[in-house]
Motif scaffolding. Structure first.
Motif, PDB file in Angstrom:
ATOM      1  N   SER A 179      -2.835   6.411   7.611  1.00  0.00           N
ATOM      2  CA  SER A 179      -2.351   6.108   9.048  1.00  0.00           C
ATOM      3  C   SER A 179      -2.133   4.320   8.276  1.00  0.00           C
ATOM      4  N   GLU A 180      -1.097   4.253   8.685  1.00  0.00           N
ATOM      5  CA  GLU A 180      -1.427   2.259   8.905  1.00  0.00           C
ATOM      6  C   GLU A 180      -2.573   1.334   8.622  1.00  0.00           C
ATOM      7  N   GLN A 181      -3.408   1.775   9.385  1.00  0.00           N
ATOM      8  CA  GLN A 181      -4.734   2.060  10.168  1.00  0.00           C
ATOM      9  C   GLN A 181      -5.474   1.931   8.356  1.00  0.00           C
ATOM     10  N   CYS A 182      -5.328   2.961   8.194  1.00  0.00           N
ATOM     11  CA  CYS A 182      -6.102   3.329   6.921  1.00  0.00           C
ATOM     12  C   CYS A 182      -5.886   2.431   5.150  1.00  0.00           C
ATOM     13  N   GLY A 183      -4.916   1.904   5.462  1.00  0.00           N
ATOM     14  CA  GLY A 183      -4.072   1.143   4.317  1.00  0.00           C
ATOM     15  C   GLY A 183      -5.179  -0.258   4.458  1.00  0.00           C
TER      16      GLY A 183
ATOM     17  N   ALA B 208      -8.467  -1.023   2.021  1.00  0.00           N
ATOM     18  CA  ALA B 208      -9.044  -2.207   1.450  1.00  0.00           C
ATOM     19  C   ALA B 208     -10.219  -3.003   1.345  1.00  0.00           C
ATOM     20  N   LEU B 209     -10.271  -2.878   3.045  1.00  0.00           N
ATOM     21  CA  LEU B 209     -11.275  -3.763   3.153  1.00  0.00           C
ATOM     22  C   LEU B 209     -12.842  -2.667   2.575  1.00  0.00           C
ATOM     23  N   GLN B 210     -12.764  -1.856   2.241  1.00  0.00           N
ATOM     24  CA  GLN B 210     -14.222  -1.173   1.554  1.00  0.00           C
ATOM     25  C   GLN B 210     -13.723  -1.136   0.285  1.00  0.00           C
ATOM     26  N   ILE B 211     -12.718  -1.308  -0.659  1.00  0.00           N
ATOM     27  CA  ILE B 211     -12.803  -1.800  -1.473  1.00  0.00           C
ATOM     28  C   ILE B 211     -12.843  -3.022  -2.405  1.00  0.00           C
TER      29      ILE B 211
ATOM     30  N   ALA C 100       1.061   1.090   0.336  1.00  0.00           N
ATOM     31  CA  ALA C 100       1.729  -0.686   0.380  1.00  0.00           C
ATOM     32  C   ALA C 100       1.007  -1.535   1.534  1.00  0.00           C
ATOM     33  N   VAL C 101       0.114  -0.774   2.411  1.00  0.00           N
ATOM     34  CA  VAL C 101      -0.525  -1.692   3.773  1.00  0.00           C
ATOM     35  C   VAL C 101      -1.755  -2.298   3.366  1.00  0.00           C
ATOM     36  N   CYS C 102      -2.501  -1.180   1.680  1.00  0.00           N
ATOM     37  CA  CYS C 102      -3.390  -1.701   1.194  1.00  0.00           C
ATOM     38  C   CYS C 102      -3.669  -2.279   0.108  1.00  0.00           C
ATOM     39  N   MET C 103      -2.178  -2.613  -0.647  1.00  0.00           N
ATOM     40  CA  MET C 103      -1.951  -3.765  -1.907  1.00  0.00           C
ATOM     41  C   MET C 103      -1.479  -5.412  -0.453  1.00  0.00           C
ATOM     42  N   GLN C 104      -0.873  -4.994   0.493  1.00  0.00           N
ATOM     43  CA  GLN C 104      -0.690  -6.093   0.638  1.00  0.00           C
ATOM     44  C   GLN C 104      -2.236  -7.050   1.858  1.00  0.00           C
ATOM     45  N   THR C 105      -2.806  -5.790   1.802  1.00  0.00           N
ATOM     46  CA  THR C 105      -4.461  -6.352   2.675  1.00  0.00           C
ATOM     47  C   THR C 105      -5.397  -7.062   1.504  1.00  0.00           C
ATOM     48  N   LEU C 106      -5.159  -6.544   0.346  1.00  0.00           N
ATOM     49  CA  LEU C 106      -5.973  -7.362  -1.034  1.00  0.00           C
ATOM     50  C   LEU C 106      -5.722  -8.308  -1.195  1.00  0.00           C
ATOM     51  N   LYS C 107      -3.537  -8.596  -1.415  1.00  0.00           N
ATOM     52  CA  LYS C 107      -3.235 -10.313  -1.869  1.00  0.00           C
ATOM     53  C   LYS C 107      -3.814 -11.044  -0.418  1.00  0.00           C
ATOM     54  N   GLU C 108      -3.783 -10.339   0.489  1.00  0.00           N
ATOM     55  CA  GLU C 108      -4.229 -11.132   1.468  1.00  0.00           C
ATOM     56  C   GLU C 108      -5.394 -12.163   1.417  1.00  0.00           C
TER      57      GLU C 108
ATOM     58  N   ILE D 217      10.206  -1.939  -1.756  1.00  0.00           N
ATOM     59  CA  ILE D 217      10.407  -3.399  -1.554  1.00  0.00           C
ATOM     60  C   ILE D 217       9.748  -3.875  -1.210  1.00  0.00           C
ATOM     61  N   VAL D 218       7.922  -3.266  -1.466  1.00  0.00           N
ATOM     62  CA  VAL D 218       7.080  -3.766  -1.559  1.00  0.00           C
ATOM     63  C   VAL D 218       7.238  -5.227  -2.689  1.00  0.00           C
ATOM     64  N   GLU D 219       6.051  -5.615  -2.743  1.00  0.00           N
ATOM     65  CA  GLU D 219       6.050  -6.925  -3.731  1.00  0.00           C
ATOM     66  C   GLU D 219       4.855  -6.879  -4.664  1.00  0.00           C
ATOM     67  N   PRO D 220       3.978  -6.491  -4.968  1.00  0.00           N
ATOM     68  CA  PRO D 220       5.656  -5.848  -6.154  1.00  0.00           C
ATOM     69  C   PRO D 220       5.767  -4.362  -6.023  1.00  0.00           C
ATOM     70  N   ARG D 221       6.670  -4.265  -6.825  1.00  0.00           N
ATOM     71  CA  ARG D 221       7.310  -1.812  -6.167  1.00  0.00           C
ATOM     72  C   ARG D 221       6.373  -0.909  -6.611  1.00  0.00           C
ATOM     73  N   LEU D 222       5.819  -0.440  -6.104  1.00  0.00           N
ATOM     74  CA  LEU D 222       4.932   0.321  -5.773  1.00  0.00           C
ATOM     75  C   LEU D 222       4.998   1.600  -6.956  1.00  0.00           C
ATOM     76  N   THR D 223       4.938   1.376  -8.089  1.00  0.00           N
ATOM     77  CA  THR D 223       4.399   2.746  -8.728  1.00  0.00           C
ATOM     78  C   THR D 223       4.214   3.738  -8.012  1.00  0.00           C
ATOM     79  N   THR D 224       4.825   5.397  -7.707  1.00  0.00           N
ATOM     80  CA  THR D 224       4.493   6.665  -7.281  1.00  0.00           C
ATOM     81  C   THR D 224       4.806   7.411  -7.639  1.00  0.00           C
ATOM     82  N   ILE D 225       4.804   8.657  -7.097  1.00  0.00           N
ATOM     83  CA  ILE D 225       5.131   9.980  -7.537  1.00  0.00           C
ATOM     84  C   ILE D 225       6.058  10.474  -6.613  1.00  0.00           C
TER      85      ILE D 225
END
Length: 352
Positions: free
Chosen positions: A237-241, A245-248, A267-275, A297-305
């Protein structure tokens, strides 16, 4: 006490218009009216147009219930999903709807909210609604397929997609989740990552279990030690992201790569890490899963499957419809593997 009847309230129900009423009004046979309403080419084009116009003016509506009862067919397909708040599921439903509409079938959709109990109740509801066939994706905690046995006993075809029971003899439409997990992890390793975290969901479910196995084998094949504490089981979920990030951020040494099996959570995890001052991908490279719109649309754009939901929906529906129409037999097809691919973008590129 004052009692009012329907007439007093001006609420008397208007009698349904029948083909006999239309036939009487136009001085035609009921058979001619019936064929015209079905757009039968044997009826003159102008006559058809006149009958259809009169039917609209009189408020006629077809009694599909009676027709279905005679034919022992409802022209309805049941679709069971584990959630509706998902770009992937939305795209699957779009693929299913495209095929079923063209074939003249209506859809009934139910979701389990990741609950086996609700999934079992939905299955029985569809069974009693006499759907002609069923397309289903299982909830997190579903074990076994006993709740689908009534369909099997009545020869009602069921096609499973995405989340399935791999060891069952049922017809399944899936991607190669093992290969996807392996590719995502190996890509991070190729970018110099040696301390890779995986964020995923309940490993009882085939999709997450296979992606996890691919992750573990890619580490092993590249001489990197698998660490249980680096596998974070979440609800994606969003909260999961945020939580991931906080655990990482607390891990020592800090991970240099993260594979998250959902794009939104990634995307949420990446944003939290950047913050929190982490540079993506220089400090931590990230790979997501699904190729949802957010990955572009996220920055940087996300590598994905890339997980083609529309294709999966179309394939599941087409196999079911072909079976119902007698064009093929799904009992001869156990597993259909849909193509998927790694899409490399900036979030994971640490090397030029």
């Amino acid at each position: 006490m004052i009692q009012l009847n329907a007439t007093d309230c001006n609420m008397k129900e208007k009698k349904d218009v029948t083909i006999y009423d239309i036939a009487q009004k136009l001085d035609l046979s009921s058979a001619t009216v019936s064929r015209a309403l079905k757009d039968h080419p044997a009826i003159n084009k102008n006559t058809r147009k006149k009958i259809q116009q009169t039917a609209r003016e009189m408020g006629y509506r077809a009694n599909t219930f009676a027709s279905n009862l005679r034919k022992q067919k409802t022209n309805t397909i049941g679709v069971m999903v584990h959630e509706l708040n998902s770009n992937f599921i939305t795209s699957v439903l779009a693929g299913i709807e495209q095929v079923t509409t063209e074939a003249g079938y209506d859809l009934l959709i139910a979701h389990s909210s990741e609950s086996f109990a609700k999934e079992a109740a939905n299955a029985m509801n569809f069974f009693h609604k006499r759907v002609d066939g069923l397309i289903a994706s299982l909830s997190f905690d579903t074990e076994g397929l006993d709740h689908f046995k009534p369909f099997e006993e009545k020869n009602i075809p069921v096609v499973f997609f995405d989340r399935v029971e791999e060891n069952s003899e049922s017809t399944k439409v899936i991607i190669d989740n093992y290969k996807c997990g392996y590719q995502a992890t190996e890509h991070l390793i190729s970018q110099g990552c040696k301390n890779i975290v995986m964020v995923t969901a309940n490993l009882k479910r085939n999709v997450y279990a296979q992606r996890h196995k691919g992750y573990a084998d890619a580490l092993k094949d590249n001489g990197i030690t698998y660490k249980k504490e680096h596998v974070l089981i979440k609800d994606l979920s969003e909260q999961c992201g945020v939580e991931a990030a906080l655990q990482i951020l607390k891990m020592k040494p800090r991970p240099d790569g993260v594979f998250i099996t959902n794009d939104f959570s990634a995307a949420v995890c990446m944003q939290t890490l950047k913050e929190n001052g982490v540079r993506i991908p220089q400090d931590i490279a990230i790979v997501g899963f699904n190729n949802d719109a957010i990955s572009k649309i996220v920055e940087p754009r996300l590598t994905t499957i890339h997980y083609p939901g529309i294709d999966m929906g179309e394939i599941a529906a087409r196999n079911l419809i072909n079976h119902l129409e007698g064009l093929s037999d799904i009992r001869h097809t156990q597993t259909i593997v849909v193509r998927s691919e790694l899409i490399i973008r900036q979030s994971s590129l640490r090397k030029s």
